[in-house]
Motif scaffolding. Structure first.
Motif, PDB file in Angstrom:
ATOM      1  N   GLY A  71      57.883  83.121  76.112  1.00 29.65           N
ATOM      2  CA  GLY A  71      57.683  83.832  74.855  1.00 29.65           C
ATOM      3  C   GLY A  71      56.232  84.022  74.465  1.00 29.65           C
ATOM      4  N   LYS A  72      55.317  83.896  75.434  1.00 26.07           N
ATOM      5  CA  LYS A  72      53.902  84.100  75.132  1.00 26.07           C
ATOM      6  C   LYS A  72      53.605  85.574  74.883  1.00 26.07           C
ATOM      7  CE  LYS A  72      52.285  80.034  77.562  1.00 26.07           C
ATOM      8  NZ  LYS A  72      51.532  79.496  78.699  1.00 26.07           N
ATOM      9  N   SER A  73      54.478  86.447  75.388  1.00 27.23           N
ATOM     10  CA  SER A  73      54.409  87.878  75.100  1.00 27.23           C
ATOM     11  C   SER A  73      55.792  88.300  74.628  1.00 27.23           C
ATOM     12  CB  SER A  73      54.008  88.656  76.357  1.00 27.23           C
ATOM     13  OG  SER A  73      55.006  88.537  77.352  1.00 27.23           O
ATOM     14  N   LYS A  74      55.907  89.535  74.191  1.00 31.50           N
ATOM     15  CA  LYS A  74      57.217  90.031  73.807  1.00 31.50           C
ATOM     16  C   LYS A  74      58.085  90.157  75.053  1.00 31.50           C
ATOM     17  CE  LYS A  74      56.976  93.812  71.381  1.00 31.50           C
ATOM     18  NZ  LYS A  74      56.575  95.036  70.689  1.00 31.50           N
ATOM     19  N   LEU A  75      59.397  90.031  74.883  1.00 29.18           N
ATOM     20  CA  LEU A  75      60.326  90.189  75.991  1.00 29.18           C
ATOM     21  C   LEU A  75      60.148  91.551  76.645  1.00 29.18           C
ATOM     22  CD1 LEU A  75      62.745  89.167  77.669  1.00 29.18           C
ATOM     23  CD2 LEU A  75      64.241  90.148  75.894  1.00 29.18           C
ATOM     24  N   SER A  76      59.997  92.593  75.835  1.00 31.81           N
ATOM     25  CA  SER A  76      59.836  93.948  76.384  1.00 31.81           C
ATOM     26  C   SER A  76      58.571  94.049  77.229  1.00 31.81           C
ATOM     27  CB  SER A  76      59.810  94.986  75.262  1.00 31.81           C
ATOM     28  OG  SER A  76      58.746  94.736  74.366  1.00 31.81           O
ATOM     29  N   THR A  77      57.485  93.433  76.797  1.00 34.77           N
ATOM     30  CA  THR A  77      56.232  93.456  77.541  1.00 34.77           C
ATOM     31  C   THR A  77      56.412  92.796  78.901  1.00 34.77           C
ATOM     32  OG1 THR A  77      54.968  93.372  75.488  1.00 34.77           O
ATOM     33  CG2 THR A  77      53.803  92.737  77.499  1.00 34.77           C
ATOM     34  N   TRP A  78      57.037  91.657  78.908  1.00 35.96           N
ATOM     35  CA  TRP A  78      57.300  90.921  80.140  1.00 35.96           C
ATOM     36  C   TRP A  78      58.152  91.758  81.086  1.00 35.96           C
ATOM     37  CZ3 TRP A  78      61.983  88.045  81.554  1.00 35.96           C
ATOM     38  CH2 TRP A  78      61.800  87.174  82.634  1.00 35.96           C
ATOM     39  N   MET A  79      59.180  92.394  80.547  1.00 38.75           N
ATOM     40  CA  MET A  79      60.076  93.191  81.379  1.00 38.75           C
ATOM     41  C   MET A  79      59.394  94.471  81.884  1.00 38.75           C
ATOM     42  SD  MET A  79      63.677  92.507  79.392  1.00 38.75           S
ATOM     43  CE  MET A  79      64.628  93.581  80.452  1.00 38.75           C
ATOM     44  N   TYR A  80      58.576  95.122  81.049  1.00 40.38           N
ATOM     45  CA  TYR A  80      57.809  96.291  81.498  1.00 40.38           C
ATOM     46  C   TYR A  80      56.903  95.922  82.669  1.00 40.38           C
ATOM     47  CZ  TYR A  80      58.902  99.520  77.625  1.00 40.38           C
ATOM     48  OH  TYR A  80      59.517 100.369  76.749  1.00 40.38           O
ATOM     49  N   THR A  81      56.278  94.762  82.566  1.00 41.31           N
ATOM     50  CA  THR A  81      55.387  94.312  83.635  1.00 41.31           C
ATOM     51  C   THR A  81      56.153  94.152  84.943  1.00 41.31           C
ATOM     52  OG1 THR A  81      54.017  93.147  82.013  1.00 41.31           O
ATOM     53  CG2 THR A  81      53.756  92.506  84.321  1.00 41.31           C
ATOM     54  N   ILE A  82      57.300  93.514  84.873  1.00 40.29           N
ATOM     55  CA  ILE A  82      58.125  93.346  86.071  1.00 40.29           C
ATOM     56  C   ILE A  82      58.543  94.717  86.605  1.00 40.29           C
ATOM     57  CG2 ILE A  82      60.335  92.473  86.946  1.00 40.29           C
ATOM     58  CD1 ILE A  82      60.032  90.161  84.862  1.00 40.29           C
ATOM     59  N   LEU A  84      57.135  97.732  86.239  1.00 38.41           N
ATOM     60  CA  LEU A  84      56.016  98.470  86.849  1.00 38.41           C
ATOM     61  C   LEU A  84      55.631  97.867  88.192  1.00 38.41           C
ATOM     62  CD1 LEU A  84      53.781  99.305  83.778  1.00 38.41           C
ATOM     63  CD2 LEU A  84      54.999 100.922  85.255  1.00 38.41           C
ATOM     64  N   ASN A  85      55.651  96.546  88.292  1.00 34.38           N
ATOM     65  CA  ASN A  85      55.352  95.901  89.575  1.00 34.38           C
ATOM     66  C   ASN A  85      56.394  96.264  90.628  1.00 34.38           C
ATOM     67  OD1 ASN A  85      52.994  94.688  88.682  1.00 34.38           O
ATOM     68  ND2 ASN A  85      54.017  92.795  88.103  1.00 34.38           N
ATOM     69  N   GLU A  86      57.656  96.309  90.241  1.00 30.60           N
ATOM     70  CA  GLU A  86      58.723  96.703  91.176  1.00 30.60           C
ATOM     71  C   GLU A  86      58.550  98.160  91.609  1.00 30.60           C
ATOM     72  OE1 GLU A  86      61.226  95.119  92.866  1.00 30.60           O
ATOM     73  OE2 GLU A  86      60.105  93.401  92.158  1.00 30.60           O
ATOM     74  N   GLU A 158      48.546  93.787  77.800  1.00 30.77           N
ATOM     75  CA  GLU A 158      49.282  92.642  78.335  1.00 30.77           C
ATOM     76  C   GLU A 158      50.050  93.021  79.595  1.00 30.77           C
ATOM     77  OE1 GLU A 158      51.609  90.104  75.700  1.00 30.77           O
ATOM     78  OE2 GLU A 158      50.596  91.064  74.013  1.00 30.77           O
ATOM     79  N   ILE A 159      50.640  94.202  79.596  1.00 33.08           N
ATOM     80  CA  ILE A 159      51.446  94.653  80.732  1.00 33.08           C
ATOM     81  C   ILE A 159      50.585  94.876  81.969  1.00 33.08           C
ATOM     82  CG2 ILE A 159      52.845  96.583  81.625  1.00 33.08           C
ATOM     83  CD1 ILE A 159      53.886  96.907  78.697  1.00 33.08           C
ATOM     84  N   THR A 160      49.442  95.526  81.773  1.00 40.73           N
ATOM     85  CA  THR A 160      48.622  95.933  82.914  1.00 40.73           C
ATOM     86  C   THR A 160      47.491  94.974  83.246  1.00 40.73           C
ATOM     87  OG1 THR A 160      47.151  97.243  81.498  1.00 40.73           O
ATOM     88  CG2 THR A 160      49.069  98.392  82.451  1.00 40.73           C
ATOM     89  N   GLY A 161      47.161  94.072  82.321  1.00 39.12           N
ATOM     90  CA  GLY A 161      46.038  93.169  82.551  1.00 39.12           C
ATOM     91  C   GLY A 161      44.702  93.883  82.452  1.00 39.12           C
ATOM     92  N   THR A 162      44.654  94.957  81.674  1.00 35.55           N
ATOM     93  CA  THR A 162      43.445  95.764  81.497  1.00 35.55           C
ATOM     94  C   THR A 162      42.995  95.654  80.045  1.00 35.55           C
ATOM     95  OG1 THR A 162      44.321  97.313  83.144  1.00 35.55           O
ATOM     96  CG2 THR A 162      42.516  98.106  81.781  1.00 35.55           C
ATOM     97  N   SER A 163      41.691  95.697  79.813  1.00 40.64           N
ATOM     98  CA  SER A 163      41.197  95.582  78.440  1.00 40.64           C
ATOM     99  C   SER A 163      41.597  96.808  77.619  1.00 40.64           C
ATOM    100  CB  SER A 163      39.671  95.443  78.425  1.00 40.64           C
ATOM    101  OG  SER A 163      39.066  96.679  78.757  1.00 40.64           O
ATOM    102  N   VAL A 164      41.689  96.615  76.308  1.00 33.51           N
ATOM    103  CA  VAL A 164      42.052  97.706  75.409  1.00 33.51           C
ATOM    104  C   VAL A 164      41.036  98.841  75.513  1.00 33.51           C
ATOM    105  CG1 VAL A 164      42.302  98.345  72.973  1.00 33.51           C
ATOM    106  CG2 VAL A 164      43.368  96.250  73.824  1.00 33.51           C
TER     107      VAL A 164
END
Length: 189
Positions: A71-82, A84-86, A158-164
């Motif tokens: 829960g360090k990020s939103k569930l949606s953020t975590w899932m978007y990251t997965i 995009l990686n897939e 958060e999703i991409t690991g890139t600065s704002v």
């Protein structure tokens, strides 16, 4: 156990991490997020079949790792990251098939889109998708998450690991390239 479909994500994750409510909670997560994940993956992979494969892999990874979600990020953020990686992983595996330029005598993105039975876009949408496909990957991802998914820059970061700041620059450059490709003149206000 019957779980309300309106339950907040935080509570839903807690229920998904408990054995007695795990399956129903996960079904709600799938129902809630599959359409959004599908849309994000589809913009990367273009075809329905590849998108479904990546979505299925995404959901399998979510299922397997939900117990470790802190829960360090939103569930949606975590899932978007997965997701995009897939999608990127599938692109890398299929790269030899995607080496053709966007427009040739034997292949065009527009043709791929319009021949897909799940595509119902018009000419403007086809031109937009062609233009987006020509963007560098970072600009394309930033543009898609910001424009189509309407995510705030902080979440995209958060999703991409890139600065704002870099994301804002990517989005600006992407929109300028899209304007140019589509022949759109920006207002000089």
């Amino acid at each position: 156990m019957k779980i309300s479909p309106d339950i907040p994500d935080e509570e839903l994750v807690e229920l998904a991490q408990q054995s007695e409510s795990q399956e129903e909670a996960f079904r709600l997560i799938v129902d809630r997020y599959s359409p959004m994940l599908y849309a994000v993956i589809r913009r990367v992979l273009i075809t329905h079949d590849d998108t479904n494969d990546a979505l299925q892999n995404t959901l399998i990874k979510v299922w397997k790792n939900l117990g470790h979600f802190e829960g360090k990020s939103k569930l949606s953020t975590w899932m978007y990251t997965i997701a995009l990686n897939e999608a990127r992983s599938l692109l890398r595996r299929n790269r030899p098939e995607r080496q053709l330029p966007i427009e040739t005598d034997t292949y065009s993105l527009a043709e791929t889109l319009t021949s897909d039975p799940y595509f119902d876009g018009d000419e403007a949408e086809i031109r937009l998708m062609e233009a987006i496909d020509k963007l560098p990957e970072k600009q394309r991802t930033t543009f898609e998450l910001r424009y189509f998914e309407e995510l705030p820059y902080a979440e995209i970061s958060e999703i991409t690991g890139t600065s704002v700041g870099a994301l804002k620059a990517n989005y600006h450059h992407a929109t300028q390239k899209l304007y140019k490709y589509l022949g759109v003149v920006e207002d000089e206000d």
